[in-house]
Design an enzyme around this catalytic site. Structure first.
Site, mmCIF file in Angstrom:
data_model
loop_
_atom_site.group_PDB
_atom_site.id
_atom_site.type_symbol
_atom_site.label_atom_id
_atom_site.label_comp_id
_atom_site.label_asym_id
_atom_site.label_seq_id
_atom_site.Cartn_x
_atom_site.Cartn_y
_atom_site.Cartn_z
ATOM 1 N N ARG A 63 55.536 6.599 15.148
ATOM 2 C CA ARG A 63 56.767 5.916 14.736
ATOM 3 C C ARG A 63 56.738 5.521 13.264
ATOM 4 N NH1 ARG A 63 57.731 1.484 19.372
ATOM 5 N NH2 ARG A 63 58.203 0.246 17.522
ATOM 6 N N ARG B 9 65.862 -10.249 22.957
ATOM 7 C CA ARG B 9 64.935 -10.564 21.884
ATOM 8 C C ARG B 9 65.407 -11.745 21.049
ATOM 9 N NH1 ARG B 9 62.047 -5.344 21.077
ATOM 10 N NH2 ARG B 9 60.941 -5.407 19.129
HETATM 11 P P1 AP5 Z 1 60.379 -1.747 19.971
HETATM 12 O O1 AP5 Z 1 60.405 -0.275 20.103
HETATM 13 O O2 AP5 Z 1 60.758 -2.574 21.135
HETATM 14 O O3 AP5 Z 1 58.966 -2.162 19.412
HETATM 15 P P2 AP5 Z 1 58.100 -3.500 19.570
HETATM 16 O O4 AP5 Z 1 58.644 -4.628 20.295
HETATM 17 O O5 AP5 Z 1 57.643 -3.773 18.184
HETATM 18 O O6 AP5 Z 1 57.009 -3.110 20.560
HETATM 19 P P3 AP5 Z 1 56.169 -1.806 20.548
HETATM 20 O O7 AP5 Z 1 56.953 -0.677 21.135
HETATM 21 O O8 AP5 Z 1 55.568 -1.612 19.190
HETATM 22 O O9 AP5 Z 1 54.973 -2.232 21.499
HETATM 23 P P4 AP5 Z 1 54.840 -2.195 23.072
HETATM 24 O O10 AP5 Z 1 54.746 -3.590 23.561
HETATM 25 O O11 AP5 Z 1 55.825 -1.289 23.713
HETATM 26 O O12 AP5 Z 1 53.372 -1.572 23.163
HETATM 27 P P5 AP5 Z 1 52.885 -0.141 23.696
HETATM 28 O O13 AP5 Z 1 52.946 -0.100 25.178
HETATM 29 O O14 AP5 Z 1 53.487 0.981 22.934
HETATM 30 O O15 AP5 Z 1 61.335 -2.179 18.758
HETATM 31 C C1 AP5 Z 1 61.256 -1.503 17.515
HETATM 32 C C2 AP5 Z 1 62.315 -2.056 16.568
HETATM 33 O O16 AP5 Z 1 63.629 -1.820 17.126
HETATM 34 C C3 AP5 Z 1 62.264 -3.576 16.341
HETATM 35 O O17 AP5 Z 1 61.364 -3.910 15.313
HETATM 36 C C4 AP5 Z 1 63.733 -3.867 15.974
HETATM 37 O O18 AP5 Z 1 64.015 -3.500 14.654
HETATM 38 C C5 AP5 Z 1 64.493 -2.931 16.911
HETATM 39 N N1 AP5 Z 1 64.829 -3.542 18.211
HETATM 40 C C6 AP5 Z 1 64.396 -3.120 19.447
HETATM 41 N N2 AP5 Z 1 64.916 -3.902 20.421
HETATM 42 C C7 AP5 Z 1 65.690 -4.832 19.791
HETATM 43 C C8 AP5 Z 1 66.469 -5.920 20.256
HETATM 44 N N3 AP5 Z 1 66.556 -6.217 21.589
HETATM 45 N N4 AP5 Z 1 67.144 -6.668 19.334
HETATM 46 C C9 AP5 Z 1 67.063 -6.377 18.010
HETATM 47 N N5 AP5 Z 1 66.332 -5.374 17.499
HETATM 48 C C10 AP5 Z 1 65.654 -4.596 18.385
HETATM 49 O O19 AP5 Z 1 51.327 -0.261 23.307
HETATM 50 C C11 AP5 Z 1 50.898 -0.191 21.945
HETATM 51 C C12 AP5 Z 1 49.626 0.650 21.821
HETATM 52 O O20 AP5 Z 1 48.536 -0.058 22.403
HETATM 53 C C13 AP5 Z 1 49.693 1.997 22.572
HETATM 54 O O21 AP5 Z 1 49.036 2.968 21.809
HETATM 55 C C14 AP5 Z 1 48.970 1.749 23.883
HETATM 56 O O22 AP5 Z 1 48.321 2.934 24.351
HETATM 57 C C15 AP5 Z 1 47.971 0.663 23.507
HETATM 58 N N6 AP5 Z 1 47.792 -0.332 24.566
HETATM 59 C C16 AP5 Z 1 48.735 -0.822 25.409
HETATM 60 N N7 AP5 Z 1 48.206 -1.747 26.247
HETATM 61 C C17 AP5 Z 1 46.897 -1.849 25.909
HETATM 62 C C18 AP5 Z 1 45.798 -2.634 26.403
HETATM 63 N N8 AP5 Z 1 45.960 -3.486 27.407
HETATM 64 N N9 AP5 Z 1 44.611 -2.464 25.810
HETATM 65 C C19 AP5 Z 1 44.432 -1.582 24.771
HETATM 66 N N10 AP5 Z 1 45.415 -0.802 24.285
HETATM 67 C C20 AP5 Z 1 46.634 -0.934 24.840
HETATM 68 MG MG MG Z 2 57.490 -0.178 23.035
#
Ligand code: AP5
Ligand code: MG
Length: 222
Positions: free
Chosen positions: A165, A92
């Site tokens: 979350r 990241r």
């Molecule tokens: P992390 O858990 O990685 O969260 P994020 O990157 O903010 O991504 P999300 O998990 O929110 O989204 P996603 O892309 O997985 O989407 P999802 O499939 O769930 O990180 C959280 C925190 O941890 C960070 O802010 C940071 O503090 C820390 N962190 C983590 N890794 C780090 C690193 N490497 N370095 C530093 N800090 C770190 O989908 C979202 C929703 O949309 C779901 O409900 C799903 O059903 C829906 N959805 C999915 N695809 C579609 C579609 N095509 N159409 C409609 N709805 C959809």
């Molecule tokens: Mg995720």
């Protein structure tokens, strides 16, 4: 022996990294390594790393490279990763990307593909705010886009417990999007230069994106 697949999923909060990683796990026998999930587990367990990460995550900022790398290295040494991994939410920062290159080189491994899931920021707030997961198996759902077939019961494991979350609110999503553009988006050019970048349209339906990713994994695993 076939070379283990190392797939990186790049994309902002809500892009669908976790949703797609879980589908790829089932289809290809790869293991999802989500640094977000690993950090949330550390927070829940109250480890030293978890205590340091908690407030940073709740503010929507990035946890330090040192903490994230230590957690990821530990997980990578577990034997279930032998066939290949899907890195969800890692790397990241440029520092994490360089550390990953060094780590893979030590094990004579290389990145199969880094897939950028391209989405509109405006739609991400709704996606993230409507998200919930099964409290037992972690299957992901959404208030509008992906409900369980039988309301209130997980499709995968039958549990009736769901959770949301702590960082899934409109304000924190804004900070997470800002962190993505400032610190993570530059990795798109980093992987393009290395010839491993792929892009998929993350605004499509979940199944359409899954088919696009299947094609990438099938090609790079051949
Ligand atoms: P992390 O858990 O990685 O969260 P994020 O990157 O903010 O991504 P999300 O998990 O929110 O989204 P996603 O892309 O997985 O989407 P999802 O499939 O769930 O990180 C959280 C925190 O941890 C960070 O802010 C940071 O503090 C820390 N962190 C983590 N890794 C780090 C690193 N490497 N370095 C530093 N800090 C770190 O989908 C979202 C929703 O949309 C779901 O409900 C799903 O059903 C829906 N959805 C999915 N695809 C579609 C579609 N095509 N159409 C409609 N709805 C959809
Ligand atoms: Mg995720």
């Amino acid at each position: 022996m076939t070379h283990p697949t190392v797939l990186i999923l790049l994309g902002p909060p809500g892009a669908g990294k976790g949703t797609q990683a879980r589908m790829l796990e089932e289809k290809f026998g790869l293991v999802q390594l989500s640094t977000g999930d690993l950090l949330r587990a550390a927070v829940a367990a109250g480890t030293k790393a978890g205590k340091a990460a908690k407030a940073v995550m709740e503010a929507g900022e990035l946890v330090s490279d040192a903490i994230v790398l230590a957690i990821l290295k530990d997980r990578l040494t577990e034997p279930d990763t032998a066939k290949g991994v899907i890195l969800d939410g890692f790397p990241r920062t440029p520092g994490q990307a360089e550390a990953l290159d060094a780590l893979l080189a030590e094990q004579d491994l290389k990145i199969s593909a880094a897939v950028s899931i391209e989405v509109d920021d405006a739609a991400m707030v709704e996606r993230v705010s409507g998200r919930y997961t099964c409290g037992s198996c972690g299957e992901g759902y959404h208030d509008s886009f992906k409900q369980p077939v039988n309301a209130g019961t997980c499709d995968k494991c039958g549990s009736t417990e769901f959770k949301r979350r702590a960082d899934d609110n409109a304000e924190t999503v804004g900070a997470r999007l800002t962190a993505y553009h400032a610190q993570t988006a530059p990795l798109i050019a980093y992987y393009e230069t290395r010839g491993v970048l792929r892009t998929v349209d993350g605004m499509s339906a979940i199944e359409t994106i899954a088919a696009d990713l299947d094609a990438v994994v099938t090609q790079v695993s051949a």
